[in-house]
Design an enzyme around this catalytic site. Structure first.
Site, PDB file in Angstrom:
ATOM      1  N   GLU A 126      -3.967   4.700   0.617  1.00  0.00           N
ATOM      2  CA  GLU A 126      -2.514   4.125   0.398  1.00  0.00           C
ATOM      3  C   GLU A 126      -1.935   4.663  -0.873  1.00  0.00           C
ATOM      4  OE1 GLU A 126      -5.251   2.179   1.241  1.00  0.00           O
ATOM      5  OE2 GLU A 126      -4.491   1.548   3.071  1.00  0.00           O
ATOM      6  N   HIS A 196      -4.857 -10.292   4.720  1.00  0.00           N
ATOM      7  CA  HIS A 196      -4.009 -10.062   6.006  1.00  0.00           C
ATOM      8  C   HIS A 196      -2.869 -11.239   5.705  1.00  0.00           C
ATOM      9  CE1 HIS A 196      -7.617  -7.925   7.510  1.00  0.00           C
ATOM     10  NE2 HIS A 196      -6.882  -7.093   7.713  1.00  0.00           N
TER      11      HIS A 196
END
Lengths: 378, 412
Positions: A126, A196
């Site tokens: 990321e 999540h």
């Protein structure tokens, strides 16, 4: 809902010296409210609902943007990206697994249509993705980076906050990465648990130099995403993942934009202002409906849309009218964005008024596997 | 129901050799639970004493005393046939030749011969078989929506977990990523606690709060959801071991996808600089979610990614290869010779998680090759010892037909 009830109970006793605002009459509201929420002490124990309840409420079909087509949220994102890639030859989309269509199907078909040099996968990094995206944007290409889940954005936090947000300032406007847009699925989904389900908008709200946007529906998402891409500042676009399939609307197929930093009054009301963004807007709409039916209270629901910079004016105007404010979000309540809105409004409130501001947010623990229903839906 | 009960209790009597049958479901379950031990290998003694069949009748042979004999009292016909031949030819220990490992910055590598005792063999087999069954059951439960959230299954890679645990001590430390059910088991947590945790129940190892990705145990630090985040943690644990001078080490596992995370290289640098007793193991199952290794990594020689850190590439489908390699690495670490990077070449039979179907046409030929080398296949019929083991293996799984087919492939 219980939070709203608590608010009204306190609101009954609060002073509202702003002219033109009618105070809530002392009728049999009190005992009725007590029945609804047995423990009305807002600061000792959080009220929890043990059943997840959320219905997507579509808006009216927009007529001002041309022909429309039935789309859900991920399809409206695909449509926006399609429009961008066709109109902007420098635009590229990259991220983890975007080539085959993405884990949420947001980029389906784009690689086949525009080629593998414009829609490509990155490795699992990321920090690298965002850093790379900043470089692409600085060099003049439109970069649309996807972070697979907002929960994974933290390795890129340094790049966003220290590099992207400050590029224009530190180079004296010689360079900027305004062509960078970062997209990430955001928010509770029911089974996401710790990694999540997060809503990190508050972390980024603390950073001048970027824009943070959260849509509530497909029509809003496409317009806001296209605005973010067109905007000359690095933008983070959080997409409520629970709405990817659940939210279906008639969405214009052509390119259109929705102004950033402009909140929308979704429902007019006169007694209390409810503010939310993303999925929570639909919860607030339901709350407004229930309040009207059960308590005869008229709620004004505002979708903030842009978290940073947020539309202070619209919110102020509304609170001046109603005198009461309830902000709700999924993110944990401490330091959540509601705190910013609440303290700003308290400071800005019209002549001599102390509007009653309340916040309803997530618990002080991470998302549990089993108790997702309680998170932010109190 | 009563017919079913009678049927089952009769079967149980036949299997266990007892005469009394179960009259109620609870008696039946008790009987079954006594027979089928679902405890972790942490309590092998208990399992062993319950599993080992009663002593066989003595065979008159010069070599008989050297051989442990397998029971002939099992009612299963196959066992009777096997029992009719003498077990005197079988030894309690055998040496296998194992594959040579690729080495990086190392003169000598792990041994190419692995010794295996009968007990060890059965234990590794039991471990791997339990992990396999547990993962397949988790798959089933997930599809029944009894397990919710995320579930990353480890079937296909069992040899890695069994081999690593066989090579380290209980007092050593281990940390891995989210595909952690097998390591939770090998580190001492019972299957019951693992399944409870998957189902979000209070009896789970993390009290139901963590789910699939967050299971912990003494000297086992999870179970980590964020890719690559566990590697600097592992280096830190190794530092603690070094600092405390307790001769322990830390096994830090990650996947081929995580191998591209920046924080790994930060951890490598610190570990090499301070010579930390850390074994970095990359479980290369060829795919990070749906992206194949060659499409995500400029270099797929993950054992060389440590650059200045020595590396070994190991066949991760062979439990003995894994064991020998980890043993070699552990000895290196305990001797203070610093960190080491290992790559276990393995394969997972399921998709990345339960939401990934994991079936793509072009994967099938590739997958077939790996399935032929599956980790439960390490026993070949070429050794007499193996036939003995086959019978013993039957005692682990009486209801499965474990025939002497080549490769001993088990019905999954």
């Amino acid at each position: 809902m219980a939070a709203a009830a608590r608010l009204f109970l306190r609101g009954i006793h609060s002073k509202c010296s702003v002219s033109g605002v009618s105070t809530v009459p002392r009728t049999s509201f009190g005992p009725r409210l007590l029945k609804l929420s047995p423990s009305c002490d807002p600061y000792t124990k959080a009220q929890r609902r043990h059943a997840a309840h959320f219905t997507f409420q579509p808006d009216l079909v927009p007529t001002q943007y041309g022909p429309t087509q039935k789309m859900n949220l991920f399809q409206s994102i695909t449509s926006a990206l399609d429009n961008t890639l066709s109109s902007d030859p420098t635009a590229v989309i990259f991220g983890e697994d975007v080539a085959f269509g993405g884990v949420f199907r947001c980029t389906v078909g784009l690689r086949d249509k525009y080629g593998k040099d414009r829609v490509f996968n990155t490795p699992l990094c990321e920090q690298g993705i965002v850093g790379f995206g900043i470089g692409v944007a600085v060099a003049g290409a439109t970069a649309i980076a996807e972070i697979q889940f907002a929960d994974y954005i933290y390795p890129a936090f340094d790049q966003i906050v220290n590099e992207a947000a400050k590029y224009r300032y530190r180079s004296g406007n010689l360079f900027d990465c305004g062509k960078l847009t970062i997209r990430a699925p955001w928010g509770c989904v029911g089974h996401g648990s710790l990694y999540h389900s997060q809503s990190p908008e508050a972390f980024f709200a603390h950073c001048p130099g970027i824009k943070v946007v959260v849509p509530r529906s497909p029509v809003q998402a496409k317009g806001l995403l296209l605005s973010c891409i067109a905007d000359n500042n690095p933008c983070i676009f959080f997409e409520p993942k629970i709405l990817y399939r659940a939210a279906v609307e008639q969405v214009p197929t052509e390119h259109y934009t929705i102004t950033l930093s402009q909140a929308e009054v979704v429902e007019e009301g006169s007694d209390v202002t409810l503010i939310a963004w993303g999925t929570q807007v639909h919860v607030m709409k339901e709350v407004a409906q229930m309040a009207q039916e059960k308590l005869g209270v008229s709620c004004e629901v505002i979708d903030l849309r842009t978290i940073l910079p947020w539309d202070v004016e619209t919110v102020c105007k509304s609170v001046v009218k109603t005198g009461r404010l309830l902000i709700s979000h999924e993110a944990p309540i401490t330091g959540g964005f509601a705190a910013e809105i609440s303290s700003t409004i308290q400071g800005h409130g019209g002549a001599g008024a102390y509007p009653s501001c309340h916040r309803a947010g997530g618990g002080v623990h991470p998302e549990l596997v089993t108790s997702q229903s309680q998170f932010g839906k109190s | 129901m009563q017919n079913m009960l009678t049927l089952l209790s009769n079967a149980l009597c036949r299997i266990t050799g007892r005469t009394a049958g179960a009259q109620t479901v609870s008696e039946l379950l008790i009987g079954l639970s006594e027979y089928v031990s679902l405890t972790s290998p942490a309590a092998p003694d208990l399992a062993q004493t319950q599993r080992l069949p009663p002593k066989p009748p003595p065979v008159v042979s010069a070599r008989a005393s050297a051989a442990p004999l397998v029971s002939t009292s099992l009612a299963a016909p196959a066992a009777r046939i096997t029992a009719s031949c003498s077990f005197a030819d079988f030894t309690p220990q055998v040496t296998f030749d194992i594959k040579k490992c690729d080495l990086y910055r190392l003169e000598d590598g792990p041994s190419m011969k692995a010794e295996l005792t009968r007990e060890q063999g059965l234990q590794y087999y039991r471990t791997m078989q339990t992990v396999r069954r547990m993962e397949l059951k988790a798959d089933q439960l997930y599809k029944q929506k009894i397990i919710r959230g995320f579930c990353h299954l480890y079937d296909g890679q069992e040899a890695c977990a069994a081999g690593v645990e066989a090579a380290i001590n209980r007092s050593d430390h281990l940390i891995t990523a989210y595909r952690a059910h097998a390591y939770t088991y090998t580190r001492g947590v019972s299957v019951k606690e693992i399944l409870c945790e998957l189902m979000g129940r209070r009896g789970g190892v993390s009290k139901g709060k963590g789910g699939s990705m967050h299971m912990y145990a003494p000297h086992f630090y999870g179970g980590n959801g964020i890719v690559g985040a566990q590697v600097p943690l592992g280096a830190g644990i190794a530092l603690a071991c070094q600092y405390q001078g307790n001769n322990q080490l830390c096994v830090t596992l990650y996947g081929d996808g995580a191998a591209n995370q920046g924080q790994l290289f930060e951890a490598f640098n610190m570990a090499a600089l301070w010579k930390l007793p850390c074994i970095f193991i990359c479980e290369n199952n060829q795919y990070s979610m749906g992206t194949s290794a060659e499409r995500a990594s400029a270099s797929t020689d993950y054992y060389k990614r440590g650059d200045y850190i020595p590396g070994i590439r190991v066949d991760g489908m062979d439990v003995l290869c894994v064991r020998e390699a980890v043993k070699f690495a552990a000895d290196l670490c305990r001797a203070g010779k610093g960190p080491i990077v290992m790559e276990l070449q393995t394969y997972r039979y399921h998709g990345h998680s339960m939401s990934d179907p994991g079936v793509r046409k072009w994967m099938w030929p590739f997958g077939r090759r790996w399935r032929r080398q599956h980790s439960l296949r390490w026993l070949t019929p070429s050794h007499h010892w193996t036939t003995c083991a086959t019978t013993s293996l039957k005692t682990i799984h009486p209801w499965r037909s474990v025939g002497p087919t080549p490769g001993l492939s088990l019905s999954l």
